[in-house]
Design a protein around this motif. Sequence first.
Motif, PDB file in Angstrom:
ATOM      1  N   ALA A  99      55.922   4.820  53.547  1.00  0.00           N
ATOM      2  CA  ALA A  99      56.618   5.294  52.347  1.00  0.00           C
ATOM      3  C   ALA A  99      55.818   5.054  51.070  1.00  0.00           C
ATOM      4  O   ALA A  99      56.244   5.471  49.985  1.00  0.00           O
ATOM      5  CB  ALA A  99      57.976   4.609  52.246  1.00  0.00           C
ATOM      6  N   GLY A 100      54.701   4.374  51.182  1.00  0.00           N
ATOM      7  CA  GLY A 100      53.886   4.102  50.001  1.00  0.00           C
ATOM      8  C   GLY A 100      54.416   2.973  49.154  1.00  0.00           C
ATOM      9  O   GLY A 100      53.971   2.781  48.017  1.00  0.00           O
ATOM     10  N   VAL A 101      55.360   2.196  49.669  1.00  0.00           N
ATOM     11  CA  VAL A 101      55.901   1.068  48.911  1.00  0.00           C
ATOM     12  C   VAL A 101      54.872  -0.050  48.835  1.00  0.00           C
ATOM     13  O   VAL A 101      54.758  -0.740  47.818  1.00  0.00           O
ATOM     14  CB  VAL A 101      57.215   0.569  49.549  1.00  0.00           C
ATOM     15  N   ILE A 102      54.127  -0.272  49.906  1.00  0.00           N
ATOM     16  CA  ILE A 102      53.000  -1.193  49.893  1.00  0.00           C
ATOM     17  C   ILE A 102      51.781  -0.445  50.430  1.00  0.00           C
ATOM     18  O   ILE A 102      51.917   0.612  51.062  1.00  0.00           O
ATOM     19  CB  ILE A 102      53.266  -2.458  50.744  1.00  0.00           C
ATOM     20  N   ALA A 103      50.610  -0.964  50.177  1.00  0.00           N
ATOM     21  CA  ALA A 103      49.386  -0.315  50.641  1.00  0.00           C
ATOM     22  C   ALA A 103      49.350  -0.298  52.169  1.00  0.00           C
ATOM     23  O   ALA A 103      49.807  -1.258  52.820  1.00  0.00           O
ATOM     24  CB  ALA A 103      48.171  -1.048  50.100  1.00  0.00           C
ATOM     25  N   GLN A 104      48.794   0.759  52.727  1.00  0.00           N
ATOM     26  CA  GLN A 104      48.730   0.864  54.173  1.00  0.00           C
ATOM     27  C   GLN A 104      47.913  -0.274  54.769  1.00  0.00           C
ATOM     28  O   GLN A 104      48.221  -0.775  55.866  1.00  0.00           O
ATOM     29  CB  GLN A 104      48.125   2.213  54.582  1.00  0.00           C
ATOM     30  N   ALA A 105      46.870  -0.679  54.050  1.00  0.00           N
ATOM     31  CA  ALA A 105      46.055  -1.791  54.541  1.00  0.00           C
ATOM     32  C   ALA A 105      46.887  -3.065  54.661  1.00  0.00           C
ATOM     33  O   ALA A 105      46.727  -3.845  55.615  1.00  0.00           O
ATOM     34  CB  ALA A 105      44.868  -2.013  53.618  1.00  0.00           C
ATOM     35  N   ASP A 106      47.774  -3.286  53.681  1.00  0.00           N
ATOM     36  CA  ASP A 106      48.649  -4.455  53.749  1.00  0.00           C
ATOM     37  C   ASP A 106      49.623  -4.341  54.922  1.00  0.00           C
ATOM     38  O   ASP A 106      49.884  -5.325  55.625  1.00  0.00           O
ATOM     39  CB  ASP A 106      49.430  -4.619  52.444  1.00  0.00           C
ATOM     40  N   ALA A 107      50.156  -3.141  55.111  1.00  0.00           N
ATOM     41  CA  ALA A 107      51.082  -2.926  56.228  1.00  0.00           C
ATOM     42  C   ALA A 107      50.398  -3.209  57.554  1.00  0.00           C
ATOM     43  O   ALA A 107      50.958  -3.869  58.443  1.00  0.00           O
ATOM     44  CB  ALA A 107      51.630  -1.505  56.207  1.00  0.00           C
ATOM     45  N   ASP A 108      49.175  -2.733  57.696  1.00  0.00           N
ATOM     46  CA  ASP A 108      48.429  -2.955  58.935  1.00  0.00           C
ATOM     47  C   ASP A 108      48.141  -4.438  59.145  1.00  0.00           C
ATOM     48  O   ASP A 108      48.227  -4.955  60.263  1.00  0.00           O
ATOM     49  CB  ASP A 108      47.114  -2.168  58.906  1.00  0.00           C
ATOM     50  N   ALA A 109      47.790  -5.114  58.059  1.00  0.00           N
ATOM     51  CA  ALA A 109      47.515  -6.552  58.142  1.00  0.00           C
ATOM     52  C   ALA A 109      48.757  -7.319  58.561  1.00  0.00           C
ATOM     53  O   ALA A 109      48.693  -8.260  59.370  1.00  0.00           O
ATOM     54  CB  ALA A 109      47.000  -7.071  56.803  1.00  0.00           C
ATOM     55  N   ILE A 110      49.906  -6.920  58.015  1.00  0.00           N
ATOM     56  CA  ILE A 110      51.171  -7.577  58.354  1.00  0.00           C
ATOM     57  C   ILE A 110      51.472  -7.404  59.844  1.00  0.00           C
ATOM     58  O   ILE A 110      51.817  -8.363  60.546  1.00  0.00           O
ATOM     59  CB  ILE A 110      52.323  -7.011  57.504  1.00  0.00           C
ATOM     60  N   VAL A 111      51.342  -6.179  60.332  1.00  0.00           N
ATOM     61  CA  VAL A 111      51.640  -5.917  61.746  1.00  0.00           C
ATOM     62  C   VAL A 111      50.715  -6.735  62.641  1.00  0.00           C
ATOM     63  O   VAL A 111      51.144  -7.367  63.617  1.00  0.00           O
ATOM     64  CB  VAL A 111      51.523  -4.412  62.054  1.00  0.00           C
ATOM     65  N   GLY A 112      49.435  -6.750  62.318  1.00  0.00           N
ATOM     66  CA  GLY A 112      48.496  -7.541  63.102  1.00  0.00           C
ATOM     67  C   GLY A 112      48.805  -9.027  63.049  1.00  0.00           C
ATOM     68  O   GLY A 112      48.740  -9.732  64.075  1.00  0.00           O
ATOM     69  N   GLY A 113      49.145  -9.523  61.867  1.00  0.00           N
ATOM     70  CA  GLY A 113      49.485 -10.933  61.725  1.00  0.00           C
ATOM     71  C   GLY A 113      50.736 -11.298  62.507  1.00  0.00           C
ATOM     72  O   GLY A 113      50.796 -12.371  63.134  1.00  0.00           O
ATOM     73  N   LEU A 114      51.729 -10.432  62.475  1.00  0.00           N
ATOM     74  CA  LEU A 114      52.969 -10.681  63.215  1.00  0.00           C
ATOM     75  C   LEU A 114      52.703 -10.749  64.721  1.00  0.00           C
ATOM     76  O   LEU A 114      53.301 -11.560  65.437  1.00  0.00           O
ATOM     77  CB  LEU A 114      54.000  -9.602  62.900  1.00  0.00           C
ATOM     78  N   GLU A 115      51.836  -9.892  65.190  1.00  0.00           N
ATOM     79  CA  GLU A 115      51.499  -9.922  66.611  1.00  0.00           C
ATOM     80  C   GLU A 115      50.836 -11.237  66.992  1.00  0.00           C
ATOM     81  O   GLU A 115      51.105 -11.806  68.057  1.00  0.00           O
ATOM     82  CB  GLU A 115      50.606  -8.735  66.959  1.00  0.00           C
ATOM     83  N   ARG A 116      49.999 -11.756  66.113  1.00  0.00           N
ATOM     84  CA  ARG A 116      49.353 -13.037  66.389  1.00  0.00           C
ATOM     85  C   ARG A 116      50.359 -14.193  66.353  1.00  0.00           C
ATOM     86  O   ARG A 116      50.273 -15.138  67.150  1.00  0.00           O
ATOM     87  CB  ARG A 116      48.214 -13.275  65.398  1.00  0.00           C
ATOM     88  N   VAL A 117      51.315 -14.122  65.428  1.00  0.00           N
ATOM     89  CA  VAL A 117      52.366 -15.147  65.376  1.00  0.00           C
ATOM     90  C   VAL A 117      53.153 -15.149  66.684  1.00  0.00           C
ATOM     91  O   VAL A 117      53.434 -16.208  67.265  1.00  0.00           O
ATOM     92  CB  VAL A 117      53.306 -14.917  64.178  1.00  0.00           C
ATOM     93  N   GLN A 118      53.500 -13.958  67.174  1.00  0.00           N
ATOM     94  CA  GLN A 118      54.261 -13.876  68.415  1.00  0.00           C
ATOM     95  C   GLN A 118      53.457 -14.431  69.595  1.00  0.00           C
ATOM     96  O   GLN A 118      54.014 -15.127  70.460  1.00  0.00           O
ATOM     97  CB  GLN A 118      54.666 -12.421  68.695  1.00  0.00           C
ATOM     98  N   GLU A 119      52.190 -14.151  69.612  1.00  0.00           N
ATOM     99  CA  GLU A 119      51.342 -14.681  70.685  1.00  0.00           C
ATOM    100  C   GLU A 119      51.342 -16.210  70.668  1.00  0.00           C
ATOM    101  O   GLU A 119      51.403 -16.857  71.721  1.00  0.00           O
ATOM    102  CB  GLU A 119      49.911 -14.154  70.533  1.00  0.00           C
ATOM    103  N   ARG A 120      51.288 -16.785  69.478  1.00  0.00           N
ATOM    104  CA  ARG A 120      51.304 -18.246  69.365  1.00  0.00           C
ATOM    105  C   ARG A 120      52.633 -18.819  69.846  1.00  0.00           C
ATOM    106  O   ARG A 120      52.666 -19.837  70.553  1.00  0.00           O
ATOM    107  CB  ARG A 120      51.037 -18.662  67.920  1.00  0.00           C
TER     108      ARG A 120
END
Length: 462
Positions: free
Chosen positions: A47-68
């Motif tokens: 939706a352009g509310v946050i930068a796509q790069a930030d969105a991608d970083a968030i998704v990747g970070g969340l996946e790492r949190v779940q793995e931990r």
Amino acid sequence: MALWSGRFTENVSEFTQRFGASLPVDKALYAQDIAGSKAHAAMLGSAGVIAQADADAIVGGLERVQERIEAGKFAFDINDEDIHMSVERALIADVGDAGARLHTGRSRNDQVATDTRLFAKQRCEDLMAANVALRQALVKQAEEHPDVIMPGYTHLQHAQPVLFAHHMLAYVWMLARDFERLAAARRAADASPLGAAALAGTTYPLDRQMTAASLGFSRVIPNSLDAVSDRDFLLDLSYACSVSCMHLSRLCEEIVLWSTAEFDFIELSDAFSTGSSIMPQKKNPDFAELIRGKTGRVVGDLVALLVTMKALPLAYNKDLQEDKEGAIDAAKTLEDCLVCAAGMIETMAVKPESMRAQAKKGYLAATDVADYLAKKGMPFRRAHEVVGHLVLLCEQRGCDLDDLALADFQAESDLFEADITSALDLDAIVAARTTEGGTGHAAVAEQLALAKQVLAADEAAL
């Protein structure tokens, strides 16, 4: 300091921090929380509310949190208060400022409602699968013992003979209704509150349909106030669990009775029995008793949530923190009970001779003798009285109806003829119940086929 500490000049005490924390309970919803956050982040980027790069970083970070978390390498801190903050703090530590943008356009109110609905949907599906497994065990027992006759009871007194398969199928139909209730609870949970924010929606251009579809919800809740304050779906789940446990309790009560020396209808597998610490001869149906006992806690979970909800004004109130523990407990308890009951039923040994011997006691042919007279023209109420006199005669002599001579019958009514003996035969009595849903062999065979058809459809729906 807490998430909301900007408004306050001092922190909560250690006690109130512990008292107000939901983390010990809601950390069980970490997977749902992370799934909701990933969907929200992806939507914010789209939706352009946050930068796509930030969105991608968030998704990747969340996946790492779940793995931990799943690797057992995540340290939950009670100071985080709830699972949402545990995940968000770990995310920010991983990806920096991008993680701090995750909560844009979102409140913990719609976040926790989303987590809880995702949890409820999954647990309903788990319970539906366990329900199917128990029904399969009951159907198997019915199929393996098509000709076994046992006494049927009313008021726990001998009433009329029935097929053991017929008795098993009665529980199959109870559980089929339980499956429908669980499916209804799943449908009730299948609506997305995400995007409702605290209570009034948000000024950001959120795409609620996108997050709903991403999370597998079939629809969006149309009212933001209702979205964050509704817990009807948990009441539906808790009610479905309570009714199902009640049915299991009835089944287990009969298992307890049937395994006694007085009944001797079944023998439970050693795997589903225990012994005594002092009496070496004992073989106790402890697990059937436990299922019966656990029904009380599940009903208590339902009542607790009903009372919590009964006077809450709109929209969110801290009382709603109490919604999850009971529902989690009810679902886990029911699942364990279903699994245990399936094992007991599948492995129990049926004793046809004992069942048949008991079916010959208690004047179970009395109704058929009355029907014999009614079919010859005697009003049934009069026939009922005649057979009552015959039963009294048997009690005085210490015998059963099939021990009486033809003259004894004819002394009560000249409508009795030599063929009265056919009305006293157990197999004939059972076979004569040919009405749909009756206990006759043909009727039970039709019922069994229908039960298997419904069971197959339910299994396919999972």
